[in-house]
Scaffold this motif. Structure first.
Motif, PDB file in Angstrom:
ATOM      1  N   ALA A   1     -17.410   0.426 -16.230  1.00  0.00           N
ATOM      2  CA  ALA A   1     -18.500   0.873 -15.381  1.00  0.00           C
ATOM      3  C   ALA A   1     -19.820   0.484 -16.029  1.00  0.00           C
ATOM      4  O   ALA A   1     -19.902   0.342 -17.249  1.00  0.00           O
TER       5      ALA A   1
ATOM      6  N   GLY B   1     -23.242   4.478 -13.738  1.00  0.00           N
ATOM      7  CA  GLY B   1     -22.151   4.452 -12.779  1.00  0.00           C
ATOM      8  C   GLY B   1     -21.242   5.665 -12.871  1.00  0.00           C
ATOM      9  O   GLY B   1     -21.494   6.591 -13.647  1.00  0.00           O
TER      10      GLY B   1
ATOM     11  N   LEU C   1     -16.966   7.113 -12.591  1.00  0.00           N
ATOM     12  CA  LEU C   1     -15.523   6.914 -12.590  1.00  0.00           C
ATOM     13  C   LEU C   1     -14.865   8.268 -12.407  1.00  0.00           C
ATOM     14  O   LEU C   1     -15.415   9.289 -12.822  1.00  0.00           O
TER      15      LEU C   1
ATOM     16  N   VAL D   1     -18.183   1.608 -20.828  1.00  0.00           N
ATOM     17  CA  VAL D   1     -19.464   1.631 -20.117  1.00  0.00           C
ATOM     18  C   VAL D   1     -20.374   0.590 -20.750  1.00  0.00           C
ATOM     19  O   VAL D   1     -20.759   0.714 -21.918  1.00  0.00           O
TER      20      VAL D   1
END
Length: 121
Positions: A12, A16, A18, A119
């Motif tokens: 991500a 973002g 998840l 990430v």
């Protein structure tokens, strides 16, 4: 035999989201508080969330590092545990494990094999 199988990890971008899922079997899921632990490269395992036995999701714990960004939930009818992760940061990069409370931190048999979260931009 306790089985905890995680899914939903991946890559991500910073900021973002998840969602991790955990399918539990081999024990009475609703009897146990559950949680998620993570291990970043070169660091110790740490709890990132815990939830009590009830589906109401009212008995939860988060460390300051993820509070307000991560949300743990469970569905006892489906023997499942979830972790919604929003506003992800590079420092959230780690292997994430579904774990029974309290043994999941110290007992490898009380947690799953993990799912990797990365990430990065």
């Amino acid at each position: 035999q306790v089985q905890l199988v995680e899914s939903g990890g991946g890559k991500a971008q910073p900021g973002g989201s998840l969602t991790l899922s955990c399918a539990a079997s081999g024990f009475t899921f609703s009897f146990y508080a559950m949680g998620w632990v993570r291990q970043a490269p070169g660091k110790d395992l740490e709890w990132v969330s815990r939830i009590g036995t009830s589906d109401s999701n009212s008995d939860t714990y988060y460390p300051d590092s993820v509070k307000g960004r991560f949300t743990i939930s469970r569905d006892n009818a489906k023997n499942s545990l979830y972790l919604q992760m929003n506003n992800l940061k590079p420092e959230d990069t780690a292997m994430y494990f579904c774990a029974k409370v309290p043994d999941g931190l110290r007992d490898v048999n009380s947690r799953g094999r993990g799912t990797q979260v990365t990430v990065s931009s």
